[in-house]
Design an enzyme around this catalytic site. Structure first.
Site, PDB file in Angstrom:
ATOM      1  N   ARG A 132       3.282-106.144-121.288  1.00 24.95           N
ATOM      2  CA  ARG A 132       2.943-105.317-120.109  1.00 24.95           C
ATOM      3  C   ARG A 132       1.609-105.742-119.495  1.00 24.95           C
ATOM      4  O   ARG A 132       0.834-104.902-119.029  1.00 24.95           O
ATOM      5  CB  ARG A 132       2.874-103.828-120.477  1.00 24.95           C
ATOM      6  CG  ARG A 132       4.193-103.202-120.865  1.00 24.95           C
ATOM      7  CD  ARG A 132       5.157-103.158-119.687  1.00 24.95           C
ATOM      8  NE  ARG A 132       6.315-102.334-119.970  1.00 24.95           N
ATOM      9  CZ  ARG A 132       7.375-102.746-120.671  1.00 24.95           C
ATOM     10  NH1 ARG A 132       7.426-103.978-121.149  1.00 24.95           N
ATOM     11  NH2 ARG A 132       8.393-101.934-120.861  1.00 24.95           N
TER      12      ARG A 132
ATOM     13  N   SER B  30       8.317 -95.597-118.474  1.00 24.76           N
ATOM     14  CA  SER B  30       7.379 -95.340-119.579  1.00 24.76           C
ATOM     15  C   SER B  30       6.004 -95.062-118.999  1.00 24.76           C
ATOM     16  O   SER B  30       5.501 -95.838-118.191  1.00 24.76           O
ATOM     17  CB  SER B  30       7.280 -96.557-120.488  1.00 24.76           C
ATOM     18  OG  SER B  30       8.512 -96.830-121.094  1.00 24.76           O
TER      19      SER B  30
ATOM     20  N   GLU C 173       0.315 -96.535-118.597  1.00 25.54           N
ATOM     21  CA  GLU C 173       0.886 -97.788-118.081  1.00 25.54           C
ATOM     22  C   GLU C 173       0.729 -97.922-116.569  1.00 25.54           C
ATOM     23  O   GLU C 173       0.427 -99.011-116.070  1.00 25.54           O
ATOM     24  CB  GLU C 173       2.367 -97.877-118.479  1.00 25.54           C
ATOM     25  CG  GLU C 173       2.948 -99.248-118.300  1.00 25.54           C
ATOM     26  CD  GLU C 173       4.431 -99.316-118.599  1.00 25.54           C
ATOM     27  OE1 GLU C 173       5.221 -98.971-117.714  1.00 25.54           O
ATOM     28  OE2 GLU C 173       4.794 -99.729-119.705  1.00 25.54           O
TER      29      GLU C 173
HETATM   30  N1  EPU Z   1      11.621 -92.477-129.716  1.00 30.81           N
HETATM   31  C1  EPU Z   1      11.564 -91.201-130.207  1.00 30.81           C
HETATM   32  N2  EPU Z   1      11.470 -90.175-129.314  1.00 30.81           N
HETATM   33  C2  EPU Z   1      11.467 -90.358-127.989  1.00 30.81           C
HETATM   34  C3  EPU Z   1      11.520 -91.669-127.477  1.00 30.81           C
HETATM   35  C4  EPU Z   1      11.596 -92.717-128.370  1.00 30.81           C
HETATM   36  O1  EPU Z   1      11.574 -90.978-131.410  1.00 30.81           O
HETATM   37  O2  EPU Z   1      11.394 -89.373-127.259  1.00 30.81           O
HETATM   38  C5  EPU Z   1      11.765 -93.595-130.662  1.00 30.81           C
HETATM   39  C6  EPU Z   1      13.165 -94.196-130.562  1.00 30.81           C
HETATM   40  O3  EPU Z   1      14.069 -93.508-131.374  1.00 30.81           O
HETATM   41  C7  EPU Z   1      12.926 -95.598-131.044  1.00 30.81           C
HETATM   42  C8  EPU Z   1      11.540 -95.897-130.540  1.00 30.81           C
HETATM   43  O4  EPU Z   1      10.908 -94.649-130.295  1.00 30.81           O
HETATM   44  O5  EPU Z   1      12.906 -95.636-132.459  1.00 30.81           O
HETATM   45  C9  EPU Z   1      11.536 -96.764-129.285  1.00 30.81           C
HETATM   46  O6  EPU Z   1      12.205 -96.088-128.239  1.00 30.81           O
HETATM   47  P1  EPU Z   1      13.025 -96.869-127.085  1.00 30.81           P
HETATM   48  O7  EPU Z   1      13.939 -97.866-127.697  1.00 30.81           O
HETATM   49  O8  EPU Z   1      13.590 -95.845-126.188  1.00 30.81           O
HETATM   50  O9  EPU Z   1      11.929 -97.729-126.336  1.00 30.81           O
HETATM   51  P2  EPU Z   1      10.420 -97.446-125.926  1.00 30.81           P
HETATM   52  O10 EPU Z   1       9.530 -98.194-126.860  1.00 30.81           O
HETATM   53  O11 EPU Z   1      10.189 -95.988-125.785  1.00 30.81           O
HETATM   54  C10 EPU Z   1      10.264 -99.539-124.383  1.00 30.81           C
HETATM   55  C11 EPU Z   1       9.737 -99.845-123.019  1.00 30.81           C
HETATM   56  C12 EPU Z   1      10.750 -99.424-121.962  1.00 30.81           C
HETATM   57  C13 EPU Z   1      12.043-100.186-122.210  1.00 30.81           C
HETATM   58  C14 EPU Z   1      12.533 -99.868-123.622  1.00 30.81           C
HETATM   59  C15 EPU Z   1      13.735-100.700-123.990  1.00 30.81           C
HETATM   60  C16 EPU Z   1       7.295 -99.716-123.137  1.00 30.81           C
HETATM   61  C17 EPU Z   1       6.074 -98.942-122.788  1.00 30.81           C
HETATM   62  N3  EPU Z   1       8.472 -99.166-122.801  1.00 30.81           N
HETATM   63  O12 EPU Z   1      10.377 -98.120-124.478  1.00 30.81           O
HETATM   64  O13 EPU Z   1      10.232 -99.788-120.694  1.00 30.81           O
HETATM   65  O14 EPU Z   1      13.046 -99.835-121.262  1.00 30.81           O
HETATM   66  O15 EPU Z   1      11.491-100.190-124.585  1.00 30.81           O
HETATM   67  O16 EPU Z   1      13.369-102.016-124.183  1.00 30.81           O
HETATM   68  O17 EPU Z   1       7.182-100.805-123.699  1.00 30.81           O
HETATM   69  C18 EPU Z   1       9.032 -99.007-118.791  1.00 30.81           C
HETATM   70  O18 EPU Z   1       8.142 -99.803-119.097  1.00 30.81           O
HETATM   71  O19 EPU Z   1       8.945 -98.265-117.783  1.00 30.81           O
HETATM   72  C19 EPU Z   1      10.194 -98.883-119.659  1.00 30.81           C
HETATM   73  C20 EPU Z   1      11.147 -97.958-119.462  1.00 30.81           C
END
Ligand code: EPU
Length: 337
Positions: free
Chosen positions: A160, A237, A333
């Site tokens: 990012r 995010s 972000e």
């Molecule tokens: N999780 C929770 N509770 C929640 C949300 C997430 O426990 O409310 C846990 C999930 O179960 C999982 C972990 O956190 O174990 C990661 O969650 P997720 O796969 O949804 O991805 P993220 O890390 O929350 C990142 C990116 C997203 C991208 C997704 C998929 C960042 C800041 N965000 O989210 O990017 O779509 O991975 O690759 O790196 C964005 O930047 O706007 C964005 C949506």
């Protein structure tokens, strides 16, 4: 050149926050940027407004990047090189490359925003960052009063992050990205390591996915978890996933056994901010009109009528609760204007 005065920016930011730009100019042709009148102004360069928190009125000149165009620039034995104008809608551009038979960007389907904004924060999702498919970009440099090119190495892509997020570059209005060239390798392999994506394809009983299958699965996963900004205003995010040293991650995991940990190539460990926020009690919780989304706690949402001050209040409350529980500082972000 006619600048518009006092333009309402609420339709131009996906959090739907109120605010006006004192002066506003839509840029549909790179040549417009060379007007000397633009040089002396305090500038802000806006793409799709999907990574922006508008904190009030902007007293300067807002340049709204709407340069169109997309074409195959060249190809060699290994790759297609596709050029697109900064104002092209990102998702439409990705779907167009797939329709042309040039896969590689499918994992980044449905990300809001524009082509020109994509390299600035090195957009990423489902195991792919745009920097991996990036060849070069062209930008107008207001200081040099000339177009400049950046290759992949000079963009210094990281999680990012890029050169353009550093002080004095794009976000300070020094330059406006006008077009981007992507390098899409001809030797395509599906990138389906991300657990949510693999599960979605398995559920559909797709063993050997085509690029379009991957795009369709990504779109389904995103639509299930992430709110559509047209219905519930948001910027995706809202915080970066914190990246900590292995020792700190190990210490945290002792106290919090469920903590998701993603080891990085440099030995550090990425933690899931969404998980931390949920554990801190913020999933589906609101403070006034602004809350954290009920299906993905990392997404800050405007339930209607919020101002930039409301966003900052909720942001600070979430940060304080995560800090109290995990001794971690969450970094926002989006860009604040
Ligand atoms: N999780 C929770 N509770 C929640 C949300 C997430 O426990 O409310 C846990 C999930 O179960 C999982 C972990 O956190 O174990 C990661 O969650 P997720 O796969 O949804 O991805 P993220 O890390 O929350 C990142 C990116 C997203 C991208 C997704 C998929 C960042 C800041 N965000 O989210 O990017 O779509 O991975 O690759 O790196 C964005 O930047 O706007 C964005 C949506």
């Amino acid at each position: 050149m006619t600048l518009q005065q006092n333009v309402d920016l609420s339709p131009f930011n996906t959090l739907a926050l109120p605010g006006q730009a004192a002066r506003y100019l839509k840029i549909t042709d790179p040549a417009q940027l060379a007007d000397p009148e633009l040089k002396s102004e305090k500038r802000f360069i806006l793409g799709g407004g999907s990574n922006l928190v508008l904190t009030g009125d902007f007293a300067g000149l807002l340049l709204h990047m709407a340069i169109p165009g997309k074409r195959l620039l060249r190809e060699d034995a290994e790759a297609f090189y596709i050029e697109a104008g900064a104002g092209e809608n990102w998702h439409d551009f990705v779907q167009w490359t797939l329709a042309q038979g040039w896969p590689g960007l499918e994992n980044l389907s449905l990300i809001p925003g524009t082509v020109g904004a994509a390299p600035i924060q090195n957009i990423g999702a489902y195991g792919l960052e745009v920097g991996e498919c990036f060849d070069s970009l062209t930008a107008w440099d207001f200081e040099q009063q000339d177009f400049v090119s950046f290759d992949r190495a000079s963009c210094r892509f990281a999680y990012r992050d890029s050169l353009f997020k550093q002080q004095g570059w794009h976000l300070d209005g020094r330059m406006a990205i006008t077009s981007v060239v992507f390098r899409l390798a001809k030797a395509w392999q599906p990138n389906i390591r991300y657990a949510d994506l693999a599960q979605e394809l398995a559920a559909q009983e797709i063993n050997r996915p085509t690029p379009q299958d991957v795009a369709t699965a990504i779109i389904a996963v995103r639509q299930r978890k992430l709110p559509d900004p047209a219905q519930i205003p948001n910027t995706g995010s809202f915080f970066h996933n914190p990246v900590v040293c292995a020792e700190e991650a190990g210490r945290l995991a002792v106290d919090h056994p469920g903590l998701p940990r993603y080891p990085q190539p440099d030995g550090r460990v990425k933690l899931a901010a969404g998980w931390l926020i949920e554990q801190a009690g913020w999933k589906g919780k609101n403070l006034g009109p602004v809350g954290m989304y009920e299906k993905q706690a990392l997404v800050l949402v405007n339930h209607g009528g919020a101002t930039g001050a409301d966003v900052k209040r909720t942001m600070a409350a979430v940060q304080a609760d995560v800090r109290a529980r995990f001794a971690l500082d969450l970094q926002a972000e989006p860009v604040f204007l």
